[in-house]
Design a protein around this motif. Structure first.
Motif, short mmCIF file in Angstrom:
data_model
loop_
_atom_site.label_atom_id
_atom_site.label_comp_id
_atom_site.label_asym_id
_atom_site.label_seq_id
_atom_site.Cartn_x
_atom_site.Cartn_y
_atom_site.Cartn_z
N GLU A 64 0.83 -1.20 0.00
CA GLU A 64 0.00 0.00 0.00
C GLU A 64 0.88 1.26 0.00
O GLU A 64 1.81 1.36 0.79
CB GLU A 64 -0.91 0.03 1.23
CG GLU A 64 -1.85 -1.17 1.32
CD GLU A 64 -2.78 -1.07 2.52
OE1 GLU A 64 -3.02 0.08 2.99
OE2 GLU A 64 -3.26 -2.11 3.00
N THR A 65 0.55 2.19 -0.86
CA THR A 65 1.22 3.48 -0.89
C THR A 65 0.16 4.56 -0.77
O THR A 65 -0.81 4.57 -1.52
CB THR A 65 2.03 3.66 -2.19
OG1 THR A 65 2.99 2.61 -2.30
CG2 THR A 65 2.76 5.00 -2.19
N GLU A 66 0.38 5.47 0.16
CA GLU A 66 -0.63 6.46 0.51
C GLU A 66 -0.03 7.86 0.47
O GLU A 66 1.01 8.12 1.07
CB GLU A 66 -1.15 6.14 1.92
CG GLU A 66 -2.14 7.10 2.50
CD GLU A 66 -2.52 6.69 3.92
OE1 GLU A 66 -2.69 7.60 4.75
OE2 GLU A 66 -2.63 5.48 4.20
N LEU A 67 -0.68 8.77 -0.25
CA LEU A 67 -0.24 10.16 -0.35
C LEU A 67 -1.37 11.06 0.16
O LEU A 67 -2.50 10.96 -0.31
CB LEU A 67 0.10 10.51 -1.79
CG LEU A 67 0.51 11.96 -2.07
CD1 LEU A 67 1.83 12.29 -1.39
CD2 LEU A 67 0.60 12.22 -3.57
N THR A 68 -1.04 11.92 1.13
CA THR A 68 -2.04 12.82 1.71
C THR A 68 -1.53 14.25 1.68
O THR A 68 -0.41 14.53 2.13
CB THR A 68 -2.37 12.43 3.16
OG1 THR A 68 -2.78 11.06 3.22
CG2 THR A 68 -3.49 13.31 3.71
N VAL A 99 -6.71 15.55 1.59
CA VAL A 99 -7.11 14.67 0.48
C VAL A 99 -6.12 13.52 0.44
O VAL A 99 -4.90 13.73 0.43
CB VAL A 99 -7.12 15.42 -0.86
CG1 VAL A 99 -7.52 14.48 -1.99
CG2 VAL A 99 -8.07 16.60 -0.80
N ASN A 100 -6.65 12.31 0.41
CA ASN A 100 -5.83 11.10 0.51
C ASN A 100 -5.98 10.25 -0.75
O ASN A 100 -7.10 9.93 -1.16
CB ASN A 100 -6.26 10.30 1.74
CG ASN A 100 -5.51 8.99 1.89
OD1 ASN A 100 -5.84 8.01 1.24
ND2 ASN A 100 -4.51 8.96 2.75
N TYR A 101 -4.84 9.93 -1.37
CA TYR A 101 -4.83 9.02 -2.53
C TYR A 101 -4.03 7.77 -2.15
O TYR A 101 -2.90 7.88 -1.68
CB TYR A 101 -4.19 9.68 -3.75
CG TYR A 101 -4.02 8.75 -4.93
CD1 TYR A 101 -5.09 8.46 -5.76
CD2 TYR A 101 -2.80 8.14 -5.19
CE1 TYR A 101 -4.94 7.58 -6.85
CE2 TYR A 101 -2.64 7.27 -6.26
CZ TYR A 101 -3.72 7.00 -7.09
OH TYR A 101 -3.57 6.14 -8.14
N GLN A 102 -4.63 6.63 -2.33
CA GLN A 102 -4.00 5.38 -1.93
C GLN A 102 -4.06 4.37 -3.07
O GLN A 102 -5.09 4.20 -3.71
CB GLN A 102 -4.70 4.80 -0.70
CG GLN A 102 -4.00 3.60 -0.09
CD GLN A 102 -4.67 3.18 1.21
OE1 GLN A 102 -5.86 3.36 1.40
NE2 GLN A 102 -3.90 2.61 2.13
N THR A 103 -2.93 3.72 -3.30
CA THR A 103 -2.89 2.63 -4.27
C THR A 103 -2.49 1.36 -3.54
O THR A 103 -1.56 1.36 -2.74
CB THR A 103 -1.92 2.93 -5.43
OG1 THR A 103 -1.91 1.83 -6.35
CG2 THR A 103 -0.51 3.19 -4.94
#
Length: 339
Positions: free
Chosen positions: A127-131, A152-156
């Motif tokens: 999991e990679t998460e950018l906030t 705002v959180n984007y997760q792949t």
């Protein structure tokens, strides 16, 4: 890339204007109407033993509470066990009050932003998460601020079908991806509110207020339930060269047991800290760290309660915090330079 919103909920987003009070009103309305939103599928929880060093990750309202910083940690759980959890985190916080040269930016500043990047590996999952987060604050008194934040959180999430356990292979959803590589992307939002003072704070944050319903890619997870997080801390000097710091953490999420943690630190001569932490019913830890003019380095050794873990192994956590503008030096005799 096609994005889908599960359920019938719709979100309307408005940009902040130049009026500070109106910006805070928008955040507050969004915050209190989104608290009750949850999903239907629980996920594994990511633990951070030295959670007090990373307050703004758990609550965007605490962005900039310690000024402009660069932070990071590495957590290696059950070292030596194949597929054991490993977590890496990096963040940058910028306090506009410090950038503008305010005399007391911690109290007089009004805005801060942050960028948080977290990578977690566990078994078949990556999991990679950018906030990206923004926080505003209102001065309530000479020593108190009310802080509101949104992120705002984007997760792949990447699934390696070659690494599924026997139990996961028998799962009707995950079993479809046996021997394959799949990925899923999620966009969601975090909200937070906090009351802060130089010596204490109380905060409440919500991660994933939309329950992970805005997704693209393969759908091997139904949703991410919203997670509520409470944090509180108190610090004070007890002598010329000794300070005591206490922090507490409570997290609740549907389909997962509640998580309760606390840590107690003693700071000696503003240069060395020793501490103890406990995660109720799960683990305890010992902490040690050093403080320099701009840098804080910390190490945590965690020892799980045997009855709660089937796997044996050591748990290590390394943390670093670098102040971009502020020195770790007291401006008065009662000040404490870290959490």
């Amino acid at each position: 890339m096609i994005w889908k919103i599960k359920g019938n909920q719709e979100f309307i987003f408005k940009s902040f204007n130049d009026n500070m009070m109106k910006s805070l009103t928008y955040i507050a309305i969004f915050f209190f109407t989104a608290i009750g939103l949850t999903g239907v599928q629980a996920q594994s929880r990511k633990y951070v033993s030295d959670f007090s060093q990373f307050q703004s990750y758990f609550n965007p309202g605490l962005t900039g509470y310690e000024g402009s910083t660069v932070r990071g940690f590495v957590r290696n759980q059950w070292s030596g066990v194949d597929g054991a959890p490993k977590t890496y985190f990096f963040s940058t916080e910028l306090d506009f009050g410090e950038l503008a040269g305010e005399e007391d930016p911690a109290l007089m500043g009004k805005n801060a932003i942050s960028l948080n990047l977290l990578h977690d590996a566990y078994g078949a999952f990556r999991e990679t998460e950018l906030t990206v987060a923004y926080a505003s604050r209102i001065r309530l008194s000479r020593q108190h601020n009310l802080r509101l934040g949104a992120g705002v959180n984007y997760q792949t999430i990447r699934l390696d079908g070659n690494s599924l356990t026997t139990e996961e292979q028998n799962d009707p959803t995950l079993g479809q991806y046996l021997g394959q590589f799949s990925s899923m992307n999620v966009i969601d939002f975090n909200l937070g509110i906090a009351l802060t003072h130089a010596n204490y704070y109380f905060s409440y944050g919500v991660h994933r207020v939309n329950g992970g319903k805005l997704t693209s890619g393969d759908e091997f997870l139904d949703a991410y339930p919203a997670s509520s997080i409470f944090q509180a801390g108190y610090r004070n000097t007890v002598g010329e060269n000794i300070a005591v710091i206490v922090n507490a953490f409570y997290q609740t999420q549907r389909n997962l047991e509640d998580n309760v943690e606390f840590n107690l630190k003693t700071l000696l001569m503003d240069r060395l800290w020793l501490g103890f932490g406990h995660r109720v019913n799960y683990a305890s830890n010992a902490q040690v760290g050093i403080v320099t003019k701009r840098l804080r380095l910390g190490y945590v050794y965690e020892f799980p309660i045997a009855s709660r873990y089937n796997l044996r192994g050591n748990i290590h956590e390394f943390a670093v915090v670098f102040n971009l503008f502020r020195n770790n030096v007291r401006t008065d005799s009662q000040q404490v330079v870290m959490w």
